[in-house]
Write a protein that holds these residues in place. Structure first.
Motif, short mmCIF file in Angstrom:
data_model
loop_
_atom_site.label_atom_id
_atom_site.label_comp_id
_atom_site.label_asym_id
_atom_site.label_seq_id
_atom_site.Cartn_x
_atom_site.Cartn_y
_atom_site.Cartn_z
N LYS A 1 -0.02 -21.44 -2.86
CA LYS A 1 -0.41 -21.65 -1.46
C LYS A 1 0.23 -20.62 -0.54
CE LYS A 1 -1.27 -26.62 -1.21
NZ LYS A 1 -0.76 -27.88 -0.64
N GLY A 2 1.06 -19.78 -1.10
CA GLY A 2 1.72 -18.77 -0.28
C GLY A 2 2.92 -19.29 0.48
N LEU A 3 3.44 -20.43 0.04
CA LEU A 3 4.56 -21.03 0.76
C LEU A 3 5.91 -20.60 0.20
CD1 LEU A 3 3.07 -24.61 1.17
CD2 LEU A 3 3.54 -22.97 3.01
N ILE A 4 5.89 -20.05 -1.02
CA ILE A 4 7.16 -19.60 -1.59
C ILE A 4 7.19 -18.09 -1.58
CG2 ILE A 4 8.46 -19.44 -3.75
CD1 ILE A 4 7.78 -22.34 -4.26
N TYR A 5 8.29 -17.54 -1.14
CA TYR A 5 8.39 -16.09 -1.09
C TYR A 5 9.80 -15.67 -1.46
CZ TYR A 5 10.71 -16.82 3.42
OH TYR A 5 11.57 -17.22 4.41
N ARG A 6 9.93 -14.41 -1.77
CA ARG A 6 11.22 -13.85 -2.14
C ARG A 6 11.66 -12.98 -0.98
NH1 ARG A 6 12.59 -9.59 -6.68
NH2 ARG A 6 14.52 -10.47 -7.48
N LYS B 1 18.88 -11.38 -2.47
CA LYS B 1 17.47 -11.64 -2.72
C LYS B 1 17.36 -13.07 -3.22
CE LYS B 1 14.49 -7.80 -3.95
NZ LYS B 1 14.02 -6.94 -5.04
N GLN B 2 16.63 -13.87 -2.51
CA GLN B 2 16.54 -15.28 -2.86
C GLN B 2 15.10 -15.74 -2.74
OE1 GLN B 2 19.19 -17.28 -3.68
NE2 GLN B 2 20.64 -15.57 -3.50
N TRP B 3 14.86 -16.93 -3.33
CA TRP B 3 13.55 -17.55 -3.18
C TRP B 3 13.60 -18.53 -2.03
CZ3 TRP B 3 9.42 -15.65 -5.51
CH2 TRP B 3 9.63 -14.84 -6.64
N ASP C 1 13.61 -21.94 6.90
CA ASP C 1 13.08 -21.87 5.55
C ASP C 1 14.16 -22.28 4.56
OD1 ASP C 1 10.72 -21.18 6.59
OD2 ASP C 1 10.74 -19.08 5.95
N TRP C 2 13.71 -22.89 3.50
CA TRP C 2 14.63 -23.50 2.54
C TRP C 2 14.92 -22.50 1.42
CZ3 TRP C 2 12.86 -28.45 -0.61
CH2 TRP C 2 13.93 -28.86 -1.44
N ASN C 3 16.17 -22.16 1.28
CA ASN C 3 16.59 -21.28 0.18
C ASN C 3 16.68 -22.15 -1.07
OD1 ASN C 3 19.72 -19.58 -0.59
ND2 ASN C 3 17.72 -19.43 -1.56
N ILE C 4 15.72 -21.98 -1.95
CA ILE C 4 15.62 -22.89 -3.10
C ILE C 4 16.20 -22.32 -4.38
CG2 ILE C 4 13.66 -24.25 -2.26
CD1 ILE C 4 11.83 -22.44 -3.91
N SER C 5 16.70 -21.09 -4.37
CA SER C 5 17.26 -20.57 -5.62
C SER C 5 18.78 -20.70 -5.64
CB SER C 5 16.85 -19.12 -5.81
OG SER C 5 16.99 -18.38 -4.61
N ARG C 6 19.30 -20.93 -6.82
CA ARG C 6 20.75 -21.05 -7.01
C ARG C 6 21.14 -20.22 -8.21
NH1 ARG C 6 20.12 -22.75 -2.88
NH2 ARG C 6 20.72 -24.70 -1.89
N GLN C 7 22.28 -19.52 -8.09
CA GLN C 7 22.70 -18.65 -9.19
C GLN C 7 23.48 -19.47 -10.22
OE1 GLN C 7 22.72 -17.64 -5.79
NE2 GLN C 7 20.75 -16.89 -6.49
N GLU D 1 11.13 -5.83 -9.58
CA GLU D 1 10.19 -5.75 -8.47
C GLU D 1 8.90 -6.54 -8.67
OE1 GLU D 1 10.97 -4.60 -5.55
OE2 GLU D 1 12.94 -4.24 -6.48
N ASN D 2 8.25 -6.33 -9.79
CA ASN D 2 6.97 -6.99 -10.01
C ASN D 2 7.14 -8.20 -10.91
OD1 ASN D 2 5.23 -5.27 -8.49
ND2 ASN D 2 5.69 -3.70 -10.04
N TYR D 3 6.48 -9.26 -10.51
CA TYR D 3 6.67 -10.51 -11.26
C TYR D 3 5.40 -11.33 -11.21
CZ TYR D 3 7.32 -12.18 -6.49
OH TYR D 3 7.15 -12.45 -5.16
N ILE D 4 5.39 -12.34 -12.08
CA ILE D 4 4.28 -13.27 -12.08
C ILE D 4 4.86 -14.67 -12.20
CG2 ILE D 4 3.94 -13.14 -14.61
CD1 ILE D 4 0.81 -13.04 -12.92
#
Length: 873
Positions: free
Chosen positions: A164-169, A357-359, A400-406, A422-425
RNA sequence: GGGCGCUUAGCUCAGUUGGUUUAGAGCACUUGGUUUACACCCAAGGGGUCGGGGGUUCGAAUCCCUCAGCGCCCACCA
């Protein structure tokens, strides 16, 4: 006659009934034609142990679910646990450290193996403890946030939102915990006021003799300086704006810029800007297009930008650079200064703001329904209501919610990189990733494809909880989710209103277009008697299991419920459990008393018993109404107090005393049957609070139903207020007679005669007064016939008891005068009201009528007291 | 610094849109009581100028203003 043990043995009885309930599958729920009543448990940390907060929270849920079950709903309480990624990972890392294993030296797979071992070893204990508490969860439904189906749901949710385009890096200033080497959310940073220093450092202006003095608490960050900022209105520096300065030690040339953000009054009015290491500087950096130089590594040691300090810790460098600056006469001043320092909630390490760099999940759009449905149309209600304002503020300023954790322990982010970073799927797994890439015409070798190392924030799984436990993410049209969702009530603490409650509401509307629950009950925080939070360090947190063992689960539950209005902190003290235990004992003894009454089938029901039972039936119905109303508005402690008083005062102290046969006498069959039925009704309304005790007694005295758990909640019946009010008069009369006996030192075993002055009303409950107050005769009479009397007035009835001896005129006069003064004072206040023309003009007629009635009553009373006084003289 | 809330008996709290006697409950306390359910009990009792001040009103614990004290949430001034 059944024999009842003199003591209630809670340990044996609790075990017996919990097994019985489980064997009979009373807590099991499957969709059927009944109305669902669903609660999903706030999943506790899988390796956690039961603490007072859990006990409070889960007792409340059990009360709600047990009552719903008795009211004929299909009650479903879904239990489960949470993987709690940061907390659990921290424990596992520590455990490995103790074994001499460093997390960074083992592979992700190996680490996860240890983490699972840990989880299996310590996991789930808390659920066993909930069983000890009596919680009636449907255990077959137990979920863990890392169960395969739950895991898949989380990954799928990520994919859906990404599509939906709601998650971004993105690059963001995040809170970096250099000890745990992970980001922590804003909510997990604690700011504590700490003593530190403010260093005044001299910067040389380029091509000039001038110097700029800046003030900083963090001299070690000068390697990251990319500008000096002053306020454009600051006359001292106006001419310098646009020029450059030379950063001490590293010699970098940076510009002098201006921004109103800078406070002219603070320090020297010059701010060094370090965009990589301060949130405000970061914002300035974006605004003024400054470079951002990250000078730290993951452990917050300096990297190559730190020149000769490379590899040294930030605090070591702070001291060493102070010396170097001093040596070069660049340190102008050092003053002590106290300010707030952010520390990690988990490791207590000082947080390092860092660009990373986070999600992220875009929140603004998807959170709109969460605002409307709570604040505008109240589709979701909060108890207490006051938390709506906190909720509103957060949602209206949502970031915006930072949803990634290391971290490794959690749901690994389903992103596969095929071209460096850089490029991902986005894909569920490696195969799907390859497949998707193929479809796009991108050919990648499997070995070049690797998954993002990070996991998702724990709350990114819990926000789906009310949906995912019914598999509503993977199978949105399955029968279970359609039946159970939306759930009814959520019981949780206000501390996670943002972390969890708000986000569940958001996800509910996002994934199902429906609210996740209708009502949210916020508990307070359990504190000790001195209002301190329960904590391990203070050692003021009682051992939950020990409490249950010592007092019994029922007593602990009652203790917790006795003083916890929604949203109010609970000041816990063991004496509350003791009160609960006393209540248990009281009810147990009521059972023993009734069981001991032998029936004589030849006896007819006496007038006394008939009146008493009729009164209690009315009182019960009246109280039941009140109880039901309070349940609707979640005033649970009020409900318990009503039941407590109903059973202790009305049932035990009054009704049982009324029915109690004389010594050696027996009871008529009708009364015995009725008193038994009334006890059963009492047990039913008490059952949600005290499940074990009520089941034990129910099993002994009820013949109709198999278990109180599946019995039905007493139905609403009509009551007569007059019966209840008349009995209140009776209680007062009896009380006065008791006072008389105490005053005159007359034994409670000597019977007396009571007289009353002629009245146009009939004196109610005469038989009760006779029995309970041990009165021989109650007769109408005139006071004149007696020399001296002890008198009292209750609701228009004037009573007196002739005095023969032990008569102390002085004491009697004093008492009467005191009474007279009170009534005269009262009369005055009523009269002044009635004399007030404005009152007569403005007050509603019923209020005036009441005042008039008061006037007449009081006048009559005064007259009677005056007469008594003159009679004495 | 911004926002929200609280202050009623020794303690913990009720007190619904201002009006049913001069404010209620539980616990604690005081006094008296135990051969026959319960001392983990029974009975009776004391205890509050509703944080201070001002205002609105016929009438204020309740509404408004102000001061004081306390708590929570958010922000994080180098």
């Amino acid at each position: 006659m059944i024999s009842i043990p003199p003591k209630f043995d809670h340990i044996e009885i609790e075990n017996k009934w919990y097994s019985f309930w489980i064997e009979n599958k009373f807590f099991k729920s499957i969709p059927d034609s009944k109305d669902p009543y669903t609660i999903v448990i706030p999943p506790p940390n899988v390796t956690g142990l039961l603490h007072m907060g859990h006990m409070l929270n889960n007792t409340l849920q059990d009360i709600l679910i047990r009552r719903a079950r008795m009211m004929g709903k299909n009650a479903c309480w879904v239990p489960g646990t949470d993987h709690a990624s940061i907390a659990t990972e921290a424990k596992v890392v520590e455990n490995l450290k103790n074994k001499g294993i460093n997390k960074s030296e083992i592979s992700r797979e190996e680490f996860l193996k240890h983490a699972w071992e840990w989880t299996e070893k310590y996991g789930g204990g808390i659920l066993e403890q909930l069983k000890m508490l009596g919680c009636s969860c449907d255990w077959d439904r137990t979920k863990f946030t890392l169960d395969e189906d739950m895991y898949e749901s989380v990954i799928l949710a990520f994919e859906i939102l990404y599509e939906k385009g709601l998650i971004y890096r993105g690059y963001r200033m995040i809170n970096w915990d250099p000890e745990a080497k992970t980001t922590v959310s804003d909510e997990e940073v604690n700011y504590v006021e700490e003593e530190s220093n403010l260093y005044h450092i001299s910067y040389q202006v380029e091509n000039s003799d001038q110097k700029l003095i800046i003030a900083t608490t963090r001299p070690e960050t000068i390697f990251g300086d990319t500008a000096i900022c002053v306020n454009p209105k600051d006359k001292r520096y106006k001419s310098l704006i646009g020029q450059n300065v030379i950063v001490p030690i590293c010699g970098r040339i940076i510009p002098i810029i201006s921004d109103t953000y800078v406070d002219i009054e603070f320090g020297t009015g010059c701010l060094k800007v370090t965009p990589a290491h301060d949130i405000n500087d970061y914002n300035l950096g974006i605004k003024h297009h400054l470079d951002s130089i990250d000078i730290f590594d993951d452990s917050a040691n300096l990297n190559h930008h730190g020149l000769h300090y490379e590899g040294k810790n930030r605090f070591v460098v702070r001291n060493e650079i102070e010396d170097e600056l001093k040596l070069n006469s660049l340190l102008v001043k050092k003053e002590s200064y106290s300010h707030n320092v952010g520390r990690s909630e988990r490791t207590n390490a000082i947080i390092e703001p860092k660009i990373s760099k986070q999600w992220f999940l875009k929140m603004e759009e998807i959170s709109k329904p969460a605002i409307d449905n709570v604040l505008q149309n109240e589709n979701i209600k909060f108890f207490p209501n006051k938390f709506k304002s906190t909720y509103k503020y957060w949602l209206e300023n949502i970031k915006d919610w930072n949803i990634s954790r290391q971290l490794s322990w959690g749901h690994q982010i389903p992103v596969y990189y095929y071209d460096k970073d850089e490029n991902y799927i986005v894909a569920k797994n490696k195969d799907e990733a390859l497949h998707k890439l193929n479809k796009k015409g991108i050919s990648v070798k499997e070995s070049d494809l690797y998954q993002d190392n990070d996991v998702l924030d724990t709350w990114f799984s819990s926000w789906l909880w009310p949906i995912s436990v019914f598999d509503g993410i993977r199978n949105p049209n399955n029968d279970e989710i359609k039946y159970y969702y939306p759930t009814q009530d959520l019981v949780t603490g206000p501390d996670i209103i943002f972390f969890w409650v708000a986000r569940m509401i958001i996800s509910g509307y996002e994934f199902r277009n429906k609210k996740p629950f209708s009502n949210v009950y916020f508990t307070g925080i359990v504190r000790d008697k001195l209002r301190r939070k329960m904590s391990k360090q203070l050692g003021n947190s009682p051992d939950a299991v020990k409490l249950i063992q010592e007092y019994g689960a029922d007593s602990v539950r009652v203790g917790l419920m006795l003083s916890s209005a929604a949203g109010n902190d609970l000041l816990f003290d063991e004496s509350l459990c003791k009160q609960g235990k006393n209540f248990t004992n009281k009810i147990w003894n009521a059972l023993r008393l009734i069981s001991g009454w032998e029936i004589d089938n030849k006896l007819n029901q006496s007038e006394v018993n008939k009146i008493g039972i009729n009164w209690y039936e009315n009182k019960f119905s009246f109280t039941l109404d009140h109880i039901n109303e309070n349940f609707e508005i979640y005033r649970i402690s009020d409900v318990l107090m009503s039941i407590y008083k109903l059973i202790w005062d009305d049932y035990c102290s009054w009704l049982l005393e009324i029915l109690k046969p004389e010594y050696g006498e027996k009871i008529d069959p009708k009364s015995k049957y009725q008193i038994n039925e009334l006890l059963i009704k009492n047990l039913k309304i008490l059952h949600p609070f005290m499940p074990f005790l009520t089941e034990e007694i129910f099993s002994k005295i009820s013949n109709d139903e198999k278990s109180i758990v599946i019995s039905s909640w007493p139905k609403k019946t009509k009551y007569e207020l007059k019966t209840i009010n008349d009995f209140e008069i009776t209680k007062e009369i009896i009380s006065q007679i008791r006072n008389y006996r105490k005053d005159k030192s007359i034994s409670f075993k000597t019977s007396i005669n009571l007289f009353y002055v002629r009245n146009n009303r009939k004196l109610p409950n005469v038989e009760i007064i006779k029995k309970i107050a041990l009165v021989n005769e109650i007769k109408e009479s005139s006071k004149d016939k007696f020399n001296q009397v002890y008198s009292f007035i209750i609701k228009g009835f004037e009573f007196f008891i002739p005095l023969e001896e032990n008569f102390d005129k002085e004491i009697e006069l004093e008492k009467l005068n005191k009474d007279l003064n009170y009534n005269l004072g009262f009369l005055k206040s009523v009269e002044s009201k009635l004399k007030n023309e404005k009152f007569i003009k403005n007050a509603p007629s019923n209020v005036i009528e009441i005042e008039k009635k008061k006037l007449i009553d009081t006048k009559q009373k005064i007259q009677s007291i005056k007469k008594s006084i003159s009679d004495l003289n």
